[in-house]
Write an enzyme that holds these catalytic residues in place. Structure first.
Site, PDB file in Angstrom:
ATOM      1  N   LEU A  91       0.628  -0.845  -0.006  1.00 44.88           N
ATOM      2  CA  LEU A  91      -0.249  -0.241   0.099  1.00 44.88           C
ATOM      3  C   LEU A  91       0.872   1.195   0.048  1.00 44.88           C
ATOM      4  O   LEU A  91       0.354   2.138  -0.115  1.00 44.88           O
ATOM      5  CB  LEU A  91      -0.511   0.192   1.227  1.00 44.88           C
ATOM      6  N   ILE A  94       5.217   3.614  -5.093  1.00 47.13           N
ATOM      7  CA  ILE A  94       7.154   3.102  -5.247  1.00 47.13           C
ATOM      8  C   ILE A  94       8.324   4.207  -5.617  1.00 47.13           C
ATOM      9  O   ILE A  94       7.575   4.794  -6.284  1.00 47.13           O
ATOM     10  CB  ILE A  94       6.365   1.519  -6.480  1.00 47.13           C
ATOM     11  N   ASN A 108       2.171  -5.271 -10.882  1.00 42.86           N
ATOM     12  CA  ASN A 108       1.630  -5.192  -9.785  1.00 42.86           C
ATOM     13  C   ASN A 108      -0.046  -6.208  -9.866  1.00 42.86           C
ATOM     14  O   ASN A 108       0.037  -6.690 -11.320  1.00 42.86           O
ATOM     15  CB  ASN A 108       1.515  -3.464  -9.507  1.00 42.86           C
ATOM     16  N   HIS A 110      -3.861  -5.480  -9.402  1.00 39.65           N
ATOM     17  CA  HIS A 110      -4.713  -4.337  -9.144  1.00 39.65           C
ATOM     18  C   HIS A 110      -6.337  -5.594  -9.362  1.00 39.65           C
ATOM     19  O   HIS A 110      -5.923  -6.010 -10.434  1.00 39.65           O
ATOM     20  CB  HIS A 110      -4.762  -3.318  -9.839  1.00 39.65           C
ATOM     21  N   ASP A 151      -1.086   2.234 -11.864  1.00 42.51           N
ATOM     22  CA  ASP A 151      -2.123   1.197 -12.527  1.00 42.51           C
ATOM     23  C   ASP A 151      -2.210   2.093 -13.807  1.00 42.51           C
ATOM     24  O   ASP A 151      -2.607   1.316 -15.079  1.00 42.51           O
ATOM     25  CB  ASP A 151      -3.524   1.323 -12.029  1.00 42.51           C
ATOM     26  N   GLU A 181      -7.495 -12.905  -9.322  1.00 35.61           N
ATOM     27  CA  GLU A 181      -5.488 -12.972  -9.148  1.00 35.61           C
ATOM     28  C   GLU A 181      -5.353 -14.050  -9.034  1.00 35.61           C
ATOM     29  O   GLU A 181      -3.556 -14.060  -8.653  1.00 35.61           O
ATOM     30  CB  GLU A 181      -5.662 -11.764  -7.684  1.00 35.61           C
TER      31      GLU A 181
HETATM   32  C1  GRF Z   1      -5.657  -8.036  -3.701  1.00 33.74           C
HETATM   33  O1  GRF Z   1      -7.052  -7.722  -3.349  1.00 33.74           O
HETATM   34  C2  GRF Z   1      -4.697  -7.293  -4.614  1.00 33.74           C
HETATM   35  O2  GRF Z   1      -5.176  -7.083  -5.924  1.00 33.74           O
HETATM   36  C3  GRF Z   1      -4.512  -5.896  -4.311  1.00 33.74           C
HETATM   37  O3  GRF Z   1      -4.596  -6.468  -2.966  1.00 33.74           O
HETATM   38  C4  GRF Z   1      -5.376  -7.091  -2.404  1.00 33.74           C
HETATM   39  C5  GRF Z   1      -4.195  -7.421  -1.703  1.00 33.74           C
HETATM   40  O4  GRF Z   1      -4.689  -8.952  -0.850  1.00 33.74           O
HETATM   41  N1  GRF Z   1      -2.855  -5.098  -5.177  1.00 33.74           N
HETATM   42  P1  GRF Z   1      -3.912  -9.383   0.113  1.00 33.74           P
HETATM   43  O5  GRF Z   1      -2.356  -9.163   1.223  1.00 33.74           O
HETATM   44  O6  GRF Z   1      -2.877 -10.463  -1.560  1.00 33.74           O
HETATM   45  O7  GRF Z   1      -5.037 -10.890   0.854  1.00 33.74           O
END
Ligand code: GRF
Length: 207
Positions: A91, A94, A108, A110, A151, A181
């Site tokens: 969070l 960078i 990354n 997203h 992004d 993801e």
């Molecule tokens: C995920 O939803 C990712 O897409 C976003 O942050 C979240 C991280 O979740 N960038 P985790 O810490 O991997 O469980």
């Protein structure tokens, strides 16, 4: 063998997906050399330790300035010998110096189909709240390289996920993690580790 540094801030389910994919052979020819968190309480650190991976915590609060933090972050990542940096729910922004040192070598994940619901202010549940507020039928996730914008870097992989009529931001978030993801992030790393990815004119070419 590709050495990866994974940067995290929270639960680390994407980190876990990478760890599992390395151990079951979905990701070949890669290892995680270091997991870095910007906060001591991130559960992702426990996941890394359990897997025997080296961890580091670099908290911006513990540095005299943002610049000093950015400097230390890049130095720590370079020291780990990382060829690739993976932002898995990291969070902090960078630093420009890292973007330059690792041009087209920072990934990354997203949780939307970029260019929808991305950019400044779109993180965590806010992404899914916005998708539901707009009434989209399909959302998903995107793996992209990181450039100086938010992004805006070259897109490597995307996967669509259906929105259910009764979705809440939390249920949609979970489905996108499970169906998109945790699949496309390991897949992207495997492609890079296999030398199959290059970037030309800000577009990704997969061989
Ligand atoms: C995920 O939803 C990712 O897409 C976003 O942050 C979240 C991280 O979740 N960038 P985790 O810490 O991997 O469980």
């Amino acid at each position: 063998m590709l050495t990866i540094a994974v940067l995290v801030s929270g639960g680390g389910t994407n980190l876990q997906a990478i760890i599992d994919a390395i151990s079951d052979g979905t990701i070949r020819n890669a290892r995680i050399g270091l997991v870095v968190s910007n906060n001591h309480g991130a559960f992702a650190l426990e996941r890394a330790k359990k897997a025997g991976i080296e961890t580091a915590v670099l908290s911006p609060k513990e540095f005299p300035s943002r610049d000093a933090f950015h400097h230390a972050l890049l130095a720590r990542v370079q020291e780990s010998g990382a060829d690739l940096v993976v932002l898995a729910g990291f969070l902090c922004t960078i630093p420009e110096e890292m973007v330059q040192a690792y041009e087209n070598r920072i990934l990354n994940i997203h949780p939307s189909l970029i260019p929808s619901f991305c950019g400044k202010g779109y993180y965590g549940l806010k992404v899914h709240e916005a998708a539901l507020a707009r009434g989209v039928r399909i959302s998903g996730a995107t793996v992209h390289f990181v450039d100086s914008g938010t992004d805006t870097g070259p897109i490597l992989l995307q996967k669509a996920v259906e929105v259910a009529p009764d979705d809440t931001p939390k249920t949609l978030q979970r489905r996108i993690m499970e169906q998109a993801e945790w699949k496309i992030l390991p897949q992207a790393i495997d492609l890079i580790a296999g030398g199959k990815v290059r970037v030309e004119n800000r577009k990704v070419i997969i061989q």
